[in-house]
Structures are given as structure tokens and as C-alpha cells.
Design a protein around this motif. Sequence first.
Motif, mmCIF file in Angstrom:
data_model
loop_
_atom_site.group_PDB
_atom_site.id
_atom_site.type_symbol
_atom_site.label_atom_id
_atom_site.label_comp_id
_atom_site.label_asym_id
_atom_site.label_seq_id
_atom_site.Cartn_x
_atom_site.Cartn_y
_atom_site.Cartn_z
ATOM 1 N N LYS A 99 41.591 23.084 40.540
ATOM 2 C CA LYS A 99 42.389 23.315 41.680
ATOM 3 C C LYS A 99 41.702 24.222 42.996
ATOM 4 N N ASN A 100 40.332 24.036 42.849
ATOM 5 C CA ASN A 100 39.563 25.104 43.627
ATOM 6 C C ASN A 100 39.689 24.525 45.003
ATOM 7 N N PRO A 101 39.581 25.422 46.144
ATOM 8 C CA PRO A 101 39.810 24.828 47.642
ATOM 9 C C PRO A 101 38.825 23.887 47.922
ATOM 10 N N CYS A 102 37.521 24.019 47.391
ATOM 11 C CA CYS A 102 36.742 22.817 48.148
ATOM 12 C C CYS A 102 37.332 21.473 47.819
ATOM 13 N N THR A 103 38.184 20.979 46.833
ATOM 14 C CA THR A 103 38.655 19.971 46.759
ATOM 15 C C THR A 103 39.528 19.237 47.557
ATOM 16 N N THR A 112 34.281 21.428 51.333
ATOM 17 C CA THR A 112 33.013 21.945 51.425
ATOM 18 C C THR A 112 33.303 23.373 50.603
ATOM 19 N N CYS A 113 32.189 23.896 50.509
ATOM 20 C CA CYS A 113 32.403 25.135 49.633
ATOM 21 C C CYS A 113 32.614 26.193 50.546
ATOM 22 N N VAL A 114 33.655 26.943 50.074
ATOM 23 C CA VAL A 114 34.246 28.188 50.832
ATOM 24 C C VAL A 114 33.976 29.443 49.841
ATOM 25 N N ASP A 115 33.140 29.579 49.025
ATOM 26 C CA ASP A 115 32.690 30.612 48.374
ATOM 27 C C ASP A 115 33.861 31.276 47.814
ATOM 28 N N CYS A 116 34.699 30.655 47.158
ATOM 29 C CA CYS A 116 36.056 31.194 46.437
ATOM 30 C C CYS A 116 36.014 32.224 45.486
ATOM 31 N N ASP A 117 37.198 32.792 45.407
ATOM 32 C CA ASP A 117 37.251 33.955 44.205
ATOM 33 C C ASP A 117 38.145 33.365 43.150
ATOM 34 N N ALA A 133 23.138 21.542 46.659
ATOM 35 C CA ALA A 133 23.452 22.183 45.386
ATOM 36 C C ALA A 133 25.250 22.753 45.506
ATOM 37 N N ARG A 134 25.410 23.500 46.436
ATOM 38 C CA ARG A 134 26.583 24.059 46.705
ATOM 39 C C ARG A 134 27.729 23.389 47.482
ATOM 40 N N ASN A 135 27.180 22.683 48.579
ATOM 41 C CA ASN A 135 28.180 22.018 49.360
ATOM 42 C C ASN A 135 28.349 20.387 48.940
ATOM 43 N N ASP A 172 38.753 29.801 38.058
ATOM 44 C CA ASP A 172 38.098 28.626 37.492
ATOM 45 C C ASP A 172 36.914 27.988 38.382
ATOM 46 N N ARG A 173 36.179 29.142 39.173
ATOM 47 C CA ARG A 173 35.066 28.628 39.978
ATOM 48 C C ARG A 173 34.118 27.967 38.984
ATOM 49 N N LEU A 174 33.977 26.770 39.541
ATOM 50 C CA LEU A 174 32.642 25.787 38.766
ATOM 51 C C LEU A 174 31.038 26.526 38.950
ATOM 52 N N CYS A 175 31.123 27.099 40.088
ATOM 53 C CA CYS A 175 29.577 27.434 40.418
ATOM 54 C C CYS A 175 29.282 28.783 40.699
ATOM 55 N N SER A 176 28.908 29.538 39.721
ATOM 56 C CA SER A 176 28.740 31.064 39.765
ATOM 57 C C SER A 176 27.582 31.479 39.666
ATOM 58 N N ALA A 199 26.895 18.892 45.421
ATOM 59 C CA ALA A 199 27.155 18.735 44.000
ATOM 60 C C ALA A 199 28.121 19.440 43.499
ATOM 61 N N ALA A 200 28.278 20.653 43.822
ATOM 62 C CA ALA A 200 29.267 21.630 43.374
ATOM 63 C C ALA A 200 30.857 21.041 43.895
ATOM 64 N N VAL A 201 31.022 20.490 44.938
ATOM 65 C CA VAL A 201 32.178 20.160 45.508
ATOM 66 C C VAL A 201 32.553 18.712 44.638
ATOM 67 N N LEU A 202 31.632 17.816 44.627
ATOM 68 C CA LEU A 202 32.001 16.700 43.960
ATOM 69 C C LEU A 202 32.195 16.918 42.327
ATOM 70 N N ASN A 203 31.507 17.947 41.906
ATOM 71 C CA ASN A 203 31.850 18.344 40.660
ATOM 72 C C ASN A 203 33.309 18.689 40.505
ATOM 73 N N ASN A 204 33.727 19.562 41.255
ATOM 74 C CA ASN A 204 35.143 19.974 41.377
ATOM 75 C C ASN A 204 35.945 18.918 41.461
ATOM 76 N N ILE A 205 35.750 17.738 42.208
ATOM 77 C CA ILE A 205 36.708 16.696 42.350
ATOM 78 C C ILE A 205 36.716 15.913 41.045
HETATM 79 S S1 SF4 Z 1 32.426 28.534 44.886
HETATM 80 FE FE1 SF4 Z 1 34.629 27.739 44.855
HETATM 81 S S2 SF4 Z 1 34.823 26.727 46.906
HETATM 82 FE FE2 SF4 Z 1 32.613 26.842 46.312
HETATM 83 S S3 SF4 Z 1 32.122 24.954 45.523
HETATM 84 FE FE3 SF4 Z 1 32.524 26.435 43.759
HETATM 85 S S4 SF4 Z 1 34.369 26.206 43.104
HETATM 86 FE FE4 SF4 Z 1 34.351 25.160 45.375
#
Ligand code: SF4
Length: 215
Positions: free
Chosen positions: A170-174, A178-183, A155-157, A186-190, A159-165
Motif C-alpha cells: 500500500k506504499n505511495p509509489c504504487t 515513482t519513489c517519494v522516499d516514504c515513511d 534501483a529506487r525509481n 512496510d517500506r520495501l527499500c530501506s 525496480a523498487a516501485v515495480l517490486n511494490n506493485i
Molecule cells: S521508499 Fe517508499 S515510495 Fe519509495 S519505492 Fe520504497 S516503498 Fe516506494
Amino acid sequence: MVTSEQETLYAISCKKAAAALKKNNFEIVEVNDEKEALDALLKRLPRDSSIGYGGSKTLEEIGFFEHVTEETHPHLFNRRNPNLSPEEKQTLQKRALVADVFVCSANAVSLQGDLVFIDKWGNRNAAMTYGPGNRIVVVGANKISEDLGTAIDRARNSAAVLNNIRFDTKNPCTKQGTCVDCDSSDRLCSIVTIIQRCQLPGSITVILCREPLGF
Ligand code: SF4
């Protein structure tokens, strides 16, 4: 393209996941392809029912948004109209929490019968946990994971990354893939929700497709 070997593997994992989900009180419908998935879904959506939905690539792929409209289902809480303001969209999302039926996909399913959802705002999570009495989840075989840990990882590494793309955030995973648990604001996955048992037996139907759907 799905090879015949992959088809066999998908069929095996669907059978295992279906058995585990049934044991956990989910209602299961196994289907072969996206057309059968759409047919199974439409059968469960009476014209006079109010319907909410979660945004979903899977629902797009099976043709849900072409076949379920305000014309076919006058009580659809449809937030895809581009003329809606953000406030109007939010109102429809809240009304979807008390609809007769809520339709969505999951980000992963484990072979032990867990459903995993990862959202930005949590509207899907809320609907799936304490929303409509009738919830329907359409899932492709590509989302079946070995266990809960790998399901959350998927789900995180994935689905969430592909959804960001997909949404061109502009989140770092794009960039990193891979997910870097960003701050990011506009984080899509909270919000991550895991449903391990359908507490009211049969109130969640899982339409499990032996083909890949969504991501
Ligand atoms: S937490 Fe951040 S880096 Fe990780 S998938 Fe979500 S938006 Fe991307």
C-alpha cells in the motif's frame, strides 16, 4: 518484444559493462538468453553445495526455482515453502549467509562496473558483502545504467516501485509511479548497497544476459 535495434544496443552495453566489471575483479559470464543464463548458473551449483538465494524476479524468469529444489540440491535453504512460519523463514535467511553459494540478481549495474542492491531487510545486501565466499548474480541487459547515479535512480525509481506493485503493497509509489522516499512501515527499500569492486577477485560471478530479465 525486443527489436533487433534494441538487441544491438543490449549487446553493446553488455560488452561495456562486462569489461568494466572484469576490471573491478568480478568474474563475468556473458550469455545470450535466459536458457543460457540458467545453464551457466546450474553449472556453478554442485548438488552437494549449500545454497542460499535472494528473492528475485530474474531468478523466477530463468527457471531457477523449478530447477533448484530440495530434490536436486538437498542443502538448499529454501524459504519459499508456504508452510514455513516467519521465524522459520528468517532462520533460513540467516543460514543462507553462511551457505557455500548465494544466488541473486542486482537492481542495477553501471557501465563503470558497480552493482547496486536495494532491499527491505538487507539479507541480500549482507550476503553479497560479507556472506558466502561464492556469490552469483544474474543480471539482464535492461538493468545496465549509464553511471552510478542513474543506477541508483533505476534501483529506487524503477525496480523498487515495480517490486511494490508486484507485492501489492500500500506504499505511495504504487499510486504515484515513482519513489517519494516514504515513511511507510512496510517500506520495501530501506537498505542500499553498492559494490564497486570485488575485493576477493572472482568471488562474485556476474552472469550478464544480453536479453532483458526481471526489473
Ligand atoms: S521508499 Fe517508499 S515510495 Fe519509495 S519505492 Fe520504497 S516503498 Fe516506494
